[in-house]
Write an enzyme that holds these catalytic residues in place. Structure first.
Site, PDB file in Angstrom:
ATOM      1  N   CYS A  13      33.889  40.944  39.115  1.00  0.00           N
ATOM      2  CA  CYS A  13      32.914  40.354  38.200  1.00  0.00           C
ATOM      3  C   CYS A  13      33.654  39.417  37.243  1.00  0.00           C
ATOM      4  O   CYS A  13      34.607  39.828  36.583  1.00  0.00           O
ATOM      5  CB  CYS A  13      32.217  41.468  37.424  1.00  0.00           C
ATOM      6  N   CYS A  45      32.470  41.630  51.094  1.00  0.00           N
ATOM      7  CA  CYS A  45      32.392  43.045  51.470  1.00  0.00           C
ATOM      8  C   CYS A  45      32.479  43.850  50.174  1.00  0.00           C
ATOM      9  O   CYS A  45      33.540  43.909  49.547  1.00  0.00           O
ATOM     10  CB  CYS A  45      33.553  43.355  52.411  1.00  0.00           C
TER      11      CYS A  45
HETATM   12 FE    FE Z   1      30.701  42.983  35.175  1.00  0.00          FE
END
Ligand code: FE
Length: 128
Positions: free
Chosen positions: A92, A115
């Site tokens: 992220c 993935c």
């Molecule tokens: Fe995050």
């Protein structure tokens, strides 16, 4: 990276192991692997939108798979050698939480296979 000491972040042990220690869930264990509804997949660490059902496909790998992120800014990449050869690790971009890896054997139009550990995501079905 979030400070998870004392479990303040509200994540499970499995989610912490994946997001913060670059762990991997066992294949075919995430309910999101079979998730076929329309909706958005959010980072389980910070809530950021990372993937859309539009780009999800069944790779047969046992992990939720996408051929693209929800937008170009959602993910960050790193190279890791954890299993002896170079792989592209993805996380992220906002909180740094580990998501999984991206491989060059995905379907058109990108040819990429993201993935992803299902435990690193929270799914929000589209409201009709
Ligand atoms: Fe995050």
């Amino acid at each position: 990276m979030n400070d998870c000491s004392g479990g303040k972040c509200g994540l499970t042990d499995e989610q912490r192991r994946i997001l913060h220690e670059k762990g991997t869930e066992r294949a075919f264990t995430s309910p999101l692997n079979d998730e076929k509804r329309q909706g958005v997949f959010h980072c389980a660490g910070c809530g950021e939108k990372l993937f859309s059902s539009e780009h999800k496909y069944d790779s047969g790998s046992g992990w939720p798979s996408f051929y693209a992120p929800i937008n170009d800014d959602a993910l960050g990449e790193d190279t890791d050698y954890d299993i002896g050869y170079a792989r592209t690790e993805i996380h992220c971009a906002k909180c740094g939480g580990h998501m999984g890896h991206v491989f060059p054997d995905g379907p058109k139009p990108t040819g990429l296979r993201y993935c992803i550990n299902g435990a690193a995501l929270n799914f929000a079905p589209k409201e009709n």
